[in-house]
Motif scaffolding. Structure first.
Motif, PDB file in Angstrom:
ATOM      1  N   GLY A 166       0.798  -1.218   0.000  1.00  0.00           N
ATOM      2  CA  GLY A 166       0.000   0.000   0.000  1.00  0.00           C
ATOM      3  C   GLY A 166       0.833   1.271   0.000  1.00  0.00           C
ATOM      4  O   GLY A 166       0.312   2.359   0.215  1.00  0.00           O
ATOM      5  N   GLU A 167       2.130   1.144  -0.225  1.00  0.00           N
ATOM      6  CA  GLU A 167       3.055   2.285  -0.182  1.00  0.00           C
ATOM      7  C   GLU A 167       3.322   2.803  -1.595  1.00  0.00           C
ATOM      8  O   GLU A 167       4.373   2.558  -2.177  1.00  0.00           O
ATOM      9  CB  GLU A 167       4.368   1.863   0.495  1.00  0.00           C
ATOM     10  CG  GLU A 167       4.207   1.405   1.932  1.00  0.00           C
ATOM     11  CD  GLU A 167       3.787   2.530   2.856  1.00  0.00           C
ATOM     12  OE1 GLU A 167       4.083   3.713   2.561  1.00  0.00           O
ATOM     13  OE2 GLU A 167       3.143   2.237   3.884  1.00  0.00           O
ATOM     14  N   PHE A 168       2.357   3.531  -2.130  1.00  0.00           N
ATOM     15  CA  PHE A 168       2.473   4.000  -3.511  1.00  0.00           C
ATOM     16  C   PHE A 168       3.543   5.074  -3.666  1.00  0.00           C
ATOM     17  O   PHE A 168       4.315   5.045  -4.611  1.00  0.00           O
ATOM     18  CB  PHE A 168       1.109   4.475  -4.029  1.00  0.00           C
ATOM     19  CG  PHE A 168       0.155   3.330  -4.173  1.00  0.00           C
ATOM     20  CD1 PHE A 168       0.162   2.554  -5.316  1.00  0.00           C
ATOM     21  CD2 PHE A 168      -0.722   2.997  -3.154  1.00  0.00           C
ATOM     22  CE1 PHE A 168      -0.689   1.473  -5.459  1.00  0.00           C
ATOM     23  CE2 PHE A 168      -1.579   1.912  -3.278  1.00  0.00           C
ATOM     24  CZ  PHE A 168      -1.557   1.149  -4.431  1.00  0.00           C
ATOM     25  N   TYR A 169       3.601   6.010  -2.718  1.00  0.00           N
ATOM     26  CA  TYR A 169       4.635   7.042  -2.809  1.00  0.00           C
ATOM     27  C   TYR A 169       6.027   6.424  -2.695  1.00  0.00           C
ATOM     28  O   TYR A 169       6.914   6.723  -3.497  1.00  0.00           O
ATOM     29  CB  TYR A 169       4.448   8.118  -1.730  1.00  0.00           C
ATOM     30  CG  TYR A 169       5.609   9.090  -1.735  1.00  0.00           C
ATOM     31  CD1 TYR A 169       5.754   9.998  -2.783  1.00  0.00           C
ATOM     32  CD2 TYR A 169       6.563   9.082  -0.732  1.00  0.00           C
ATOM     33  CE1 TYR A 169       6.831  10.874  -2.824  1.00  0.00           C
ATOM     34  CE2 TYR A 169       7.637   9.950  -0.763  1.00  0.00           C
ATOM     35  CZ  TYR A 169       7.759  10.849  -1.815  1.00  0.00           C
ATOM     36  OH  TYR A 169       8.839  11.705  -1.850  1.00  0.00           O
ATOM     37  N   SER A 170       6.194   5.577  -1.728  1.00  0.00           N
ATOM     38  CA  SER A 170       7.492   4.922  -1.529  1.00  0.00           C
ATOM     39  C   SER A 170       7.901   4.137  -2.770  1.00  0.00           C
ATOM     40  O   SER A 170       9.067   4.170  -3.185  1.00  0.00           O
ATOM     41  CB  SER A 170       7.423   3.993  -0.311  1.00  0.00           C
ATOM     42  OG  SER A 170       8.644   3.324  -0.135  1.00  0.00           O
ATOM     43  N   GLY A 171       6.960   3.450  -3.387  1.00  0.00           N
ATOM     44  CA  GLY A 171       7.256   2.684  -4.596  1.00  0.00           C
ATOM     45  C   GLY A 171       7.722   3.582  -5.729  1.00  0.00           C
ATOM     46  O   GLY A 171       8.727   3.293  -6.396  1.00  0.00           O
ATOM     47  N   ILE A 172       7.019   4.687  -5.931  1.00  0.00           N
ATOM     48  CA  ILE A 172       7.396   5.616  -6.996  1.00  0.00           C
ATOM     49  C   ILE A 172       8.745   6.261  -6.672  1.00  0.00           C
ATOM     50  O   ILE A 172       9.635   6.333  -7.534  1.00  0.00           O
ATOM     51  CB  ILE A 172       6.307   6.699  -7.209  1.00  0.00           C
ATOM     52  CG1 ILE A 172       5.000   6.069  -7.692  1.00  0.00           C
ATOM     53  CG2 ILE A 172       6.800   7.789  -8.153  1.00  0.00           C
ATOM     54  CD1 ILE A 172       5.059   5.407  -9.061  1.00  0.00           C
ATOM     55  N   LYS A 173       8.918   6.718  -5.445  1.00  0.00           N
ATOM     56  CA  LYS A 173      10.176   7.388  -5.070  1.00  0.00           C
ATOM     57  C   LYS A 173      11.366   6.442  -5.209  1.00  0.00           C
ATOM     58  O   LYS A 173      12.397   6.803  -5.786  1.00  0.00           O
ATOM     59  CB  LYS A 173      10.090   7.923  -3.642  1.00  0.00           C
ATOM     60  CG  LYS A 173      11.347   8.653  -3.214  1.00  0.00           C
ATOM     61  CD  LYS A 173      11.269   9.129  -1.788  1.00  0.00           C
ATOM     62  CE  LYS A 173      12.607   9.686  -1.352  1.00  0.00           C
ATOM     63  NZ  LYS A 173      12.667   9.908   0.089  1.00  0.00           N
TER      64      LYS A 173
END
Length: 184
Positions: A166-173
């Motif tokens: 559920g870590e969309f920002y972390s995945g993109i970053k």
């Protein structure tokens, strides 16, 4: 325990959706090409406004909070200043009228003119969370270094594992950071 079971079901559905749809790879987009796009992006105000302002973070689906958008924007802006290479991040809630996220990403990259025309050194990371799809689109100059295989590996090994949690920002970053690291 019911909320835990529901949460697990949702996470499992997200995982299955991303894994099923992750047969995507990077494909290049040329700055100046004769190919016809499926859709006229200039007719949609948000895409037209982004082109005029030259925005590099386009969180149309509100996936990131203000702090995350600023942090990611700072990373991408600094990289662009150092290298003249441009990375644009886009979140959207639909790729319609397209059925292929790769084609959508390529056409959007062409419309916005991501990267410099001489070097064709642009890259778009596009997430359609409701569609369960992510795409990394590269300019033809970028594709010489960030091959389809490298982009697919970044999606499969870095971005998707974060999305599963559920870590969309972390995945993109983390994905963008890895792409920058490999784009030397």
């Amino acid at each position: 325990t019911l909320p835990t079971i529901q949460k697990m079901k949702i996470e499992t559905k997200i995982l299955i959706l991303f894994l099923t749809l992750n047969l995507l790879s990077c494909k290049g987009f040329a700055q100046e090409t004769e190919t016809k796009t499926e859709f006229d992006f200039s007719k949609i105000e948000k895409f037209k406004e982004t082109k005029l302002k030259g925005q590099i973070i386009n969180d149309y689906d509100s996936v990131f909070n203000t702090t995350q958008r600023k942090e990611l924007s700072d990373i991408l802006y600094e990289y662009n200043i150092k290298t003249t290479r441009q990375i644009v991040v886009v979140t959207i809630d639909s790729i319609k009228p397209y059925s292929n996220i790769q084609k959508f990403t390529t056409d959007l990259g062409k419309y916005w003119g991501v990267g410099t025309a001489e070097k064709d050194n642009g890259l778009i990371v596009l997430l359609c969370k409701p569609c369960g799809q992510i795409q990394i689109g590269t300019g033809t100059g970028t594709e010489l270094i960030l091959t389809d295989e490298i982009c697919k590996e970044v999606i499969d090994k870095i971005i998707i594992p974060e999305f599963k949690n559920g870590e969309f920002y972390s995945g993109i970053k983390k994905g963008v950071t890895k792409l920058i690291e490999k784009w030397k």
